[in-house]
Write an enzyme that holds these catalytic residues in place. Structure first.
Site, PDB file in Angstrom:
ATOM      1  CD  GLN A  72       7.161  -2.667   3.273  1.00 54.02           C
ATOM      2  OE1 GLN A  72       6.850  -2.846   4.125  1.00 54.02           O
ATOM      3  NE2 GLN A  72       6.618  -2.204   2.063  1.00 54.02           N
ATOM      4  CE  LYS A 116      -0.160   1.511  -5.237  1.00 54.12           C
ATOM      5  NZ  LYS A 116       1.021   1.121  -4.455  1.00 54.12           N
ATOM      6  CE  LYS A 131      -3.374  -3.419  -3.118  1.00 51.82           C
ATOM      7  NZ  LYS A 131      -4.619  -3.825  -2.296  1.00 51.82           N
ATOM      8  CG  ASP A 132       2.565  -2.285   1.343  1.00 52.09           C
ATOM      9  OD1 ASP A 132       3.360  -2.681   2.481  1.00 52.09           O
ATOM     10  OD2 ASP A 132       2.231  -3.847   1.228  1.00 52.09           O
ATOM     11  CE  LYS A 133       6.533   6.898  -1.465  1.00 58.63           C
ATOM     12  NZ  LYS A 133       6.667   8.104  -1.053  1.00 58.63           N
TER      13      LYS A 133
END
Length: 344
Positions: free
Chosen positions: A18, A46, A75-77
């Site tokens: 990720q 982002k 949303k995922d970091k």
């Protein structure tokens, strides 16, 4: 507790990370924006920021409360993500001067109302899987398409439970009254963790039951609560196998709490083990299965890498899809690349 799956490629050990290059997410909005109205819709990208972080940055820049900024989902970091925000049109000129190293405004339009939580169809993912040969890549694509056809168990992913899953124990202590939480946001988060953990345990038992019966499909029980495409819940007297096979309805699991629709008969015998009828927060139902769609795979031999892109319905987790393919559970530590390692 481990998440169990019906289909997998357990003999293939691939890696995924990720990060901003290997994990890309694009939000799919509910419908077309009007192009006119009192709200400015921002399509933003982002990198390595949570949605909350990004909203805080915009709120500070515009000198407004964060609550004035509309968004559809979190949303995922550790990713590159694209999503939509809304603000009042009076900030349009100021936003033209906005600059941030981790946030880019890709485009703007107008709409009649602000974006609300849940105003999305789903998300499109593009994820790189590493350390694979062409044969393994082919096997992964085959299993991914099989899962998309028969349904993916709609577990809450590891992200739901915090970095080390310690929030589950904290949530249980709070619900029992052994831990007092004053912060309303933290309290709300822990309640959702409590409900999500029960749901995951229930779903695991139902998947194990399906596997024990020798089925590669999710086995329905009398008294299951189904949701139709228009969101209506029902408990048919007879198991609606044909409607389920046609994907007209989906079985659901309980997110415990007040006023929630409960299962009956055989399904209730399992569900009641993962219920808390005394929980004061509102309960609801969650689909037990979701169907990843528009799967596209591209193998890059030079990098021993398979790029897999797919669309998931809102509220479901791409990492759960990857877990199902791999036949193993992941944690935040498993998908974080060491900064000292070579960048791809």
């Amino acid at each position: 507790m481990d998440r169990e799956y019906l289909h997998s490629t357990q003999d293939i050990d691939f890696k995924f990370y990720q990060n901003e290059k290997d994990f890309v997410v694009d939000e799919i909005p509910m419908g077309e924006f009007l192009g006119r109205g009192n709200y400015l819709i921002l399509k933003v990208q982002k990198v390595e920021l949570t949605t909350w972080d990004m909203i805080a940055i915009f709120a500070e820049y515009l000198a407004i409360p964060a609550q004035k900024i509309g968004y559809a989902g979190l949303k995922d970091k550790h990713a590159t993500t694209t999503q939509y925000l809304s603000v009042e049109t009076k900030y349009e000129a100021l936003l033209k001067k906005f600059h941030h190293n981790q946030i880019k405004i890709l485009s703007t339009t107008r709409h009649s109302h602000s974006i609300r939580m849940g105003d999305l169809v789903g998300n499109r993912f593009s994820i790189n899987l590493y350390e694979l040969d062409a044969i393994d890549a082919g096997k992964i694509e085959k299993v991914a398409r099989k899962i998309a056809k028969s349904g993916l168990p709609n577990y809450f992913g590891y992200q739901r439970f915090g970095r080390d899953a310690g929030s589950i124990e904290q949530a249980r202590e709070m619900v029992k009254g052994e831990l007092f939480i004053e912060d309303s946001k933290l309290k709300s988060f822990l309640i959702s963790v409590y409900q999500s953990d029960f749901f995951n345990e229930w779903l695991r038992e139902r998947i194990l039951l399906s596997k024990e019966s020798g089925s590669s499909e999710f086995v329905l029980l009398s008294g299951d609560v189904f949701v139709s495409k228009d969101g209506k819940l029902s408990t048919p007297k007879l198991i609606p196998s044909k409607e389920f096979a046609a994907k007209k309805i989906a079985p659901t699991g309980l997110l415990c709490g007040r006023d929630a629709f409960r299962a009956k008969y055989d399904a209730a015998e399992i569900e009641k083990k993962y219920d808390d009828e005394f929980l004061q927060e509102k309960g609801q139902r969650r689909e037990a299965l979701v169907y990843p769609s528009d799967i596209n795979c591209k193998y890059v031999k030079k990098e021993t890498m398979l790029n897999i892109s797919f669309t998931m319905p809102k509220g479901s987790y791409a990492t759960v899809f990857l877990e199902s393919i791999a036949g193993k559970n992941y944690s935040a530590k498993d998908v974080k690349r060491d900064k000292k390692s070579k960048k791809r």
